[in-house]
Design an enzyme around this catalytic site. Structure first.
Site, PDB file in Angstrom:
ATOM      1  N   GLU A   1      -3.397  -9.850   4.075  1.00  8.53           N
ATOM      2  CA  GLU A   1      -4.297  -9.539   5.195  1.00  8.53           C
ATOM      3  C   GLU A   1      -5.424 -10.551   5.377  1.00  8.53           C
ATOM      4  OE1 GLU A   1      -2.538  -5.501   4.020  1.00  8.53           O
ATOM      5  OE2 GLU A   1      -3.183  -7.343   3.023  1.00  8.53           O
TER       6      GLU A   1
ATOM      7  N   GLU B   1       0.822  -1.210   0.000  1.00  4.33           N
ATOM      8  CA  GLU B   1       0.000   0.000   0.000  1.00  4.33           C
ATOM      9  C   GLU B   1       0.863   1.269   0.000  1.00  4.33           C
ATOM     10  OE1 GLU B   1      -4.126  -1.138   2.150  1.00  4.33           O
ATOM     11  OE2 GLU B   1      -2.346  -1.450   3.387  1.00  4.33           O
TER      12      GLU B   1
END
Length: 247
Positions: A121, A101
């Site tokens: 995740e 990210e």
């Protein structure tokens, strides 16, 4: 966190090697401070963000967590930031979770062939909560982004380059050198024109041409009103190198 360079190109190094540059609150605050200093320094034109020769970042330190979002930078001090100047991510090894990210938050990505990107995740019962859910589908084909976000699988640098996510692909250990070379190319251009171009591109909306034309007109007005625009045209006509003043 280390910030180096006194010229137009600044190098910011994430430096927590014992944790593979995983972010705790201190790392978030340090990256935020480094980027604030870069953006507030008129002599700095382009930043290169690197994690070193072995890995980029493993994202969040899930024992310590990454601290609160910062005022200017948001999560990790960068993923919520409206960049006013280009930042190039130089990726070696893993850019995982929040590390991916962070790379997606940069203006461009240079990666070595040994690099890889992933969103692990979902395997922890979590989601990519710091921009990955919308930046990945913007930077990659939608179904590729879906696959990465829903499986946690790795995207090798070669395929990332083939898909257009990575701007330049290098041999292992060469990502930083190539990113600095790219940064120098950008830093050689008119700074106001670079800033206004970046702003218009980042604010563009693919489904709203009317607004994007208005943003383009505003960027054109600001660029053409600058002394650098006069200098750039004159330098071209007189066949000399321009002398930018950032005014």
């Amino acid at each position: 966190m280390r910030a180096e360079g006194t010229g137009p190109v600044r190098i910011i190094t994430m430096d927590r090697p014992d944790k593979r540059n995983a972010f705790d609150g201190e790392m978030t605050r340090a990256l935020d401070a480094a980027l604030n200093a870069f953006e507030d320094d008129d002599s700095a034109r382009v930043a290169v963000l690197t994690g070193g020769a072995d890995f980029f970042s493993a994202g969040t330190d899930i024992r310590a967590w990454a601290g609160e979002p910062t005022e200017r930078g948001g999560p990790y001090g960068i993923t919520g930031r409206a960049l006013t100047k280009p930042v190039i991510a130089a990726v070696e090894g893993a850019a995982a979770g929040g590390g991916f990210e962070i790379a997606l938050s940069a203006t461009m990505i240079v990666a070595s062939i040994s690099a890889h990107f992933s969103f692990p995740e979902v395997g922890l019962g979590l989601i990519a909560e710091c921009g990955g859910l919308f930046r990945a589908p913007r930077a990659l084909p939608l179904n590729v982004a879906r696959e990465l976000l829903l499986t946690g699988d790795r995207l090798p640098a070669q395929r990332a380059h083939d898909l257009g996510l990575v701007n330049r692909l290098t041999d292992p250990g060469r990502a930083l050198t190539e990113a600095v070379s790219l940064a120098e190319r950008i830093a050689a251009q008119a700074p106001i024109a670079v800033r206004e171009t970046l702003r218009a591109v980042e604010e563009a909306h693919p489904a709203d041409d009317e607004t994007d034309w208005a943003r383009t007109a505003l960027a054109k007005t600001r660029a053409r009103a600058s002394a650098d625009a006069t200098e750039g045209v004159d330098a071209f006509l007189t066949k000399r190198e321009p002398r930018w003043t950032n005014s």
